[in-house]
Scaffold this motif. Structure first.
Motif, mmCIF file in Angstrom:
data_model
loop_
_atom_site.group_PDB
_atom_site.id
_atom_site.type_symbol
_atom_site.label_atom_id
_atom_site.label_comp_id
_atom_site.label_asym_id
_atom_site.label_seq_id
_atom_site.Cartn_x
_atom_site.Cartn_y
_atom_site.Cartn_z
ATOM 1 N N UNK A 155 -4.881 17.275 -5.675
ATOM 2 C CA UNK A 155 -6.019 17.062 -6.725
ATOM 3 C C UNK A 155 -5.720 15.666 -7.346
ATOM 4 N N UNK A 156 -4.865 14.680 -6.675
ATOM 5 C CA UNK A 156 -4.759 13.391 -7.535
ATOM 6 C C UNK A 156 -5.528 12.337 -7.143
ATOM 7 N N UNK A 157 -6.450 12.478 -6.100
ATOM 8 C CA UNK A 157 -7.406 11.624 -5.807
ATOM 9 C C UNK A 157 -8.770 11.783 -6.131
ATOM 10 N N UNK A 158 -9.242 11.672 -7.552
ATOM 11 C CA UNK A 158 -10.288 11.969 -8.077
ATOM 12 C C UNK A 158 -11.383 10.977 -8.045
ATOM 13 N N UNK A 159 -12.790 11.376 -7.385
ATOM 14 C CA UNK A 159 -13.706 10.426 -6.898
ATOM 15 C C UNK A 159 -15.101 10.904 -7.762
ATOM 16 N N UNK A 160 -15.489 9.850 -8.187
ATOM 17 C CA UNK A 160 -17.096 9.881 -8.591
ATOM 18 C C UNK A 160 -17.988 9.639 -7.435
ATOM 19 N N UNK A 161 -19.240 9.902 -7.624
ATOM 20 C CA UNK A 161 -20.368 9.552 -6.570
ATOM 21 C C UNK A 161 -20.364 7.921 -6.315
ATOM 22 N N UNK A 162 -20.487 7.798 -4.910
ATOM 23 C CA UNK A 162 -20.417 6.458 -4.402
ATOM 24 C C UNK A 162 -22.021 5.783 -4.479
ATOM 25 N N UNK A 163 -21.766 4.399 -5.018
ATOM 26 C CA UNK A 163 -22.905 3.614 -5.064
ATOM 27 C C UNK A 163 -22.800 2.654 -3.830
ATOM 28 N N UNK A 164 -23.952 2.752 -3.207
ATOM 29 C CA UNK A 164 -23.824 1.734 -2.103
ATOM 30 C C UNK A 164 -23.739 0.241 -2.640
ATOM 31 N N UNK A 165 -23.097 -0.511 -1.679
ATOM 32 C CA UNK A 165 -22.652 -1.823 -2.062
ATOM 33 C C UNK A 165 -23.838 -2.752 -2.355
ATOM 34 N N UNK A 166 -25.051 -2.693 -1.689
ATOM 35 C CA UNK A 166 -26.217 -3.314 -2.180
ATOM 36 C C UNK A 166 -26.762 -3.052 -3.562
ATOM 37 N N UNK A 201 1.005 -1.490 0.178
ATOM 38 C CA UNK A 201 0.118 -0.025 -0.042
ATOM 39 C C UNK A 201 0.874 1.110 -0.007
ATOM 40 N N UNK A 202 0.272 2.213 -0.508
ATOM 41 C CA UNK A 202 0.698 3.677 -0.267
ATOM 42 C C UNK A 202 -0.511 4.464 0.022
ATOM 43 N N UNK A 203 -0.267 5.677 0.433
ATOM 44 C CA UNK A 203 -1.315 6.672 1.064
ATOM 45 C C UNK A 203 -1.497 7.915 0.074
ATOM 46 N N UNK A 204 -2.762 8.477 0.268
ATOM 47 C CA UNK A 204 -2.643 9.734 -0.166
ATOM 48 C C UNK A 204 -3.408 10.789 0.946
ATOM 49 N N UNK A 205 -3.152 11.924 0.900
ATOM 50 C CA UNK A 205 -3.877 12.745 1.815
ATOM 51 C C UNK A 205 -5.291 13.027 1.591
ATOM 52 N N UNK A 206 -6.206 13.037 2.560
ATOM 53 C CA UNK A 206 -7.630 13.522 2.263
ATOM 54 C C UNK A 206 -7.964 14.663 1.461
ATOM 55 N N UNK A 207 -6.765 15.518 1.578
ATOM 56 C CA UNK A 207 -6.918 16.822 0.721
ATOM 57 C C UNK A 207 -6.561 16.684 -0.635
ATOM 58 N N UNK A 208 -6.176 15.646 -0.941
ATOM 59 C CA UNK A 208 -5.787 15.354 -2.151
ATOM 60 C C UNK A 208 -7.288 14.891 -3.012
ATOM 61 N N UNK A 209 -8.207 14.873 -2.406
ATOM 62 C CA UNK A 209 -9.427 14.667 -2.879
ATOM 63 C C UNK A 209 -10.161 15.589 -4.124
ATOM 64 N N UNK A 210 -10.467 15.049 -5.055
ATOM 65 C CA UNK A 210 -11.124 15.821 -6.088
ATOM 66 C C UNK A 210 -12.278 15.327 -6.574
ATOM 67 N N UNK A 211 -13.291 16.222 -6.998
ATOM 68 C CA UNK A 211 -14.722 15.597 -7.534
ATOM 69 C C UNK A 211 -14.504 15.742 -8.933
ATOM 70 N N UNK A 212 -15.054 14.374 -9.190
ATOM 71 C CA UNK A 212 -15.201 14.214 -10.718
ATOM 72 C C UNK A 212 -15.867 15.529 -11.427
ATOM 73 N N UNK A 213 -15.367 15.671 -12.894
ATOM 74 C CA UNK A 213 -16.103 16.770 -13.685
ATOM 75 C C UNK A 213 -15.054 18.030 -13.463
ATOM 76 N N UNK A 214 -14.150 18.000 -12.632
ATOM 77 C CA UNK A 214 -13.512 19.152 -12.582
ATOM 78 C C UNK A 214 -12.274 19.482 -13.262
#
Length: 233
Positions: free
Chosen positions: A137-148, A54-67
């Motif tokens: 800005x390197x951890x880009x995430x789309x909206x989460x879909x619940x596992x169910x 594993x390696x880690x990224x800071x939570x502040x690296x989070x970036x929203x999709x579409x940006x």
């Protein structure tokens, strides 16, 4: 006496959840390295089947999709990596594989954007990968879909395009370490908590992007992801 912060604390990083009016607050971002055999090969490595790493990224690296994010400083080889992301929604510590899935709240598409030249330079000197991986800005995430709502992980396609040209195309069944194995193994080293994200690794086809490029990608059953690379800072 009421203590005050010296300056305003950072906003809580968060990801939208499909069908929910609330956001998923992000605590930590873990990333699994070389979790597809073809990607390990293209990076010049044999598959390590002893244990995930594993390696880690800071939570502040989070970036929203579409940006749009600026082309980052210090690199001439900025790469895309398309990934399935696990969103932890329940505490997990030293859990067995059979119970590991109970900790997963949902899944989303993610991009692990990487300063590849800096990562490789650090690796060759046996140094940590932080400059290459923990990029603003390197951890880009789309909206989460619940596992169910996502169902069983298997033959879903994972893909990425740059300016409409296919770059990555694989199946989630190709993951070397399956999601239950990842959660079980990682929980042996950390008290996983709600809000933790785990990026599960990227398939083959990683490559460079340049200012003006538009990245799109998706995984069957999840919300698509998109990112535009802007001019350098």
């Amino acid at each position: 006496m009421t203590m005050r912060y010296l300056f305003d604390p950072p906003e809580i990083a968060a990801v939208p959840v499909i069908g929910e009016g609330s956001l998923f607050p992000v605590r930590r971002i873990f990333c699994v390295g070389r979790n597809y055999a073809a990607h390990a090969a293209e990076m010049g490595f044999e598959v390590d089947r002893e244990a995930p790493f594993y390696f880690t990224k800071s939570a502040q690296a989070l970036q929203a999709t579409g940006t749009t994010i600026p082309y980052p400083p210090g690199t001439e080889d900025f790469h895309h990596e398309m990934e399935l992301v696990l969103a932890i929604g329940a505490p997990a510590f030293r859990v067995e594989r059979a119970a590991a899935m109970n900790a997963i709240y949902g899944y989303c598409c993610g991009l692990d954007m990487t300063r590849r030249d800096l990562q490789i330079a650090s690796r060759q000197k046996q140094r940590p990968w932080d400059l290459g991986k923990d990029v603003e800005g390197s951890a880009v995430m789309a909206p989460i879909t619940r596992s169910d709502d996502f169902g069983v992980i298997g033959e879903q396609c994972i893909h990425l395009e740059v300016n409409g040209t296919p770059r990555q195309d694989a199946r989630l069944s190709e993951l070397i370490w399956k999601v239950d194995e990842i959660v079980s193994h990682l929980s042996g080293f950390y008290h996983l908590r709600p809000g933790d994200l785990i990026m599960s690794g990227t398939p083959a086809g990683v490559g460079p992007v340049n200012p003006g490029d538009r990245i799109t990608g998706g995984i069957d059953g999840l919300s698509d992801i998109a990112l535009t690379i802007g001019d350098p800072d």
